[in-house]
Design an enzyme around this catalytic site. Structure first.
Site, PDB file in Angstrom:
ATOM      1  N   HIS A 153       0.990  -0.848  -0.444  1.00  0.00           N
ATOM      2  CA  HIS A 153      -0.266  -0.094  -0.338  1.00  0.00           C
ATOM      3  C   HIS A 153       0.841   0.651  -0.198  1.00  0.00           C
ATOM      4  O   HIS A 153       2.011   0.680   0.567  1.00  0.00           O
ATOM      5  CB  HIS A 153      -0.743  -0.473   1.271  1.00  0.00           C
ATOM      6  N   ASP A 197      -1.267 -18.767  12.291  1.00  0.00           N
ATOM      7  CA  ASP A 197      -0.790 -19.898  13.529  1.00  0.00           C
ATOM      8  C   ASP A 197      -0.091 -19.299  14.593  1.00  0.00           C
ATOM      9  O   ASP A 197      -0.644 -18.277  15.085  1.00  0.00           O
ATOM     10  CB  ASP A 197       0.533 -20.010  12.663  1.00  0.00           C
ATOM     11  N   SER A 200       2.977  -5.044   6.832  1.00  0.00           N
ATOM     12  CA  SER A 200       2.890  -4.110   5.767  1.00  0.00           C
ATOM     13  C   SER A 200       3.497  -4.799   4.620  1.00  0.00           C
ATOM     14  O   SER A 200       4.626  -4.390   5.025  1.00  0.00           O
ATOM     15  CB  SER A 200       2.053  -3.409   5.644  1.00  0.00           C
TER      16      SER A 200
END
Length: 423
Positions: free
Chosen positions: A245, A372, A387
């Protein structure tokens, strides 16, 4: 109930049903059938949409193709998307198909046949430093002139999100540049060149002489930004992508137009675990020492930041590189995310819960859930700084993590890797 009323109600029910079905069909096509498909040349691809639709080739230049293992002339290519179908196109190029339902044309689909692309998924935390294009205006305010009166010279002249590129016909590359011009100002209007909504404009502002005999324009400005993110991949030519992003300004929430930037080595010092309503974060330091530069940032757009790694970075490993998995290959179900939360880069299990194949997700192409236990124990899910963490499924690099759900830190969004490749 007489027959007229009965018929009227039947018509109303039929219209409602038809509208609902049309909406469902339109929504299903939008979310399930991308406008552009990417296929690997000479490789058999399996399509399994399970929709009552057909696709027909519109391009006679499609000379060599195999459907379900049989060679088919281009004018006879007819795909039934209600069944699993295998396609093998042996020539690179862009081809056009018509998507139909019961013979009615619904939309055009473009099929790009490309060479196989391999990328090295990284998951490595990095320090990010970027410089703005010119200096960025955060907002305007008042100043006190030498007579003690309040003035707002930049009000209605400069806007939040503007970039000052020139002042008095001199280029502005830093706050110091603008400060130096104001220090030598002798009064009168100042011509500014600003970048506003990606267009260059000329505006005039009258700097105010303050009580200490300095000139000010009454604007809050910024020239750089920094933080921690994750490298998504590097290719064989040392081109990298990160974040998934854009970098936005914390005050204006707008994408920052950059003149350039650098990647630096970063060490994760601690993890602030995410909680419902409060995103967590990776806390680390950025090593700005000479010789620690990892690469050059060249672009900041909605799909991430992109640039070139230093020649001696040595992060690409052909033996560890993975083929790109295009959107039609991505499936709901198990996958892994590669990241570094404890000093070691490793893969963690996730579940892909939903997909936006239509391509309008804007870096929200899939919803993933962290499953997980090790990662959940360390972070409670997705935290800021993750990110860009690459997502891997069936031995292919398919995407990268982009956002966390504020109200559920175990879930977040991901972007298709093919969208990052189109930067």
């Amino acid at each position: 109930m007489n027959r007229k009323k009965y018929r009227r109600w039947l018509i109303i029910v039929f219209i409602i049903y038809l509208c609902a079905f049309s909406y469902y069909l339109s929504y299903t096509i939008h979310t399930s059938i991308p406008d552009v498909w990417k296929l690997t040349v000479g490789k058999e691809e399996t399509l399994d949409f399970n929709l009552p639709l057909t696709m027909q080739a519109d391009d006679e230049s499609l000379a060599v193709a195999s459907i379900n293992g049989e060679r088919v002339p281009s004018d006879q290519i007819h795909l039934n998307l209600n069944e699993t179908v295998s396609v093998n196109i042996e020539e690179k190029g862009t081809y056009h198909f018509s998507l139909k339902w019961m013979g009615f044309h619904l939309k055009d689909v473009e099929v790009d046949v490309v060479d196989e692309t391999k990328l090295m998924p990284l998951g490595m935390p990095v320090g990010i430093y970027i410089r703005t294009k010119g200096v960025m205006v955060l907002g305007t305010g008042s100043v006190t002139d030498y007579e003690g009166d309040r003035a707002e010279p930049a009000a209605d002249v400069l806007q939040s999100g503007d970039y000052i590129l020139e002042a008095d016909h001199q280029k502005i590359q830093s706050i110091d540049d603008l400060t130096d011009i104001l220090e030598h100002w002798e009064g009168g209007d100042m011509l500014l060149t600003v970048l506003r909504n990606n267009e260059s404009e000329k505006v005039r502002v009258t700097p105010v002489r303050t009580e200490d005999s300095e000139y000010k324009i009454g604007a809050w400005i910024r020239q750089d930004a920094q933080g921690i993110g994750t490298l998504s991949y590097v290719d064989s030519e040392n081109h990298f992508a990160a974040l998934g992003h854009s970098i936005t300004d914390v005050d204006t929430s707008r994408r920052i137009d950059i003149s350039g930037g650098r990647l630096y080595q970063s060490n994760i010092l601690s993890i602030v675990k995410g909680q419902n309503g409060v995103p967590g974060e990776m806390v680390g330091n950025i090593d700005y020492k000479h010789g620690q530069t990892l690469g050059r940032i060249e672009s900041n757009n909605e799909n991430g930041i992109f640039g070139t790694l230093a020649e001696d970075a040595g992060l690409y490993d052909e033996s560890q590189a993975l083929p790109v998995g295009y959107r039609h290959e991505v499936e709901k179900g198990p996958a892994t995310v590669r990241c570094c939360v404890d000093g070691n880069i490793r893969d963690y299990e996730v579940e892909i819960e939903s997909l936006e194949l239509g391509g309008s997700g804007k870096n929200r192409d899939m919803v993933i859930k962290i499953t997980d236990e090790d990662l959940l124990n360390a972070t409670n899910g997705i935290v800021q700084g993750m990110s860009g963490s690459p997502i891997i499924q069936n031995g292919k690099l398919i995407g990268a993590v982009t956002h966390v759900f504020v109200n559920d830190s175990t879930k977040g969004y991901g972007i298709f890797i093919e969208n990052m490749l189109e930067h």
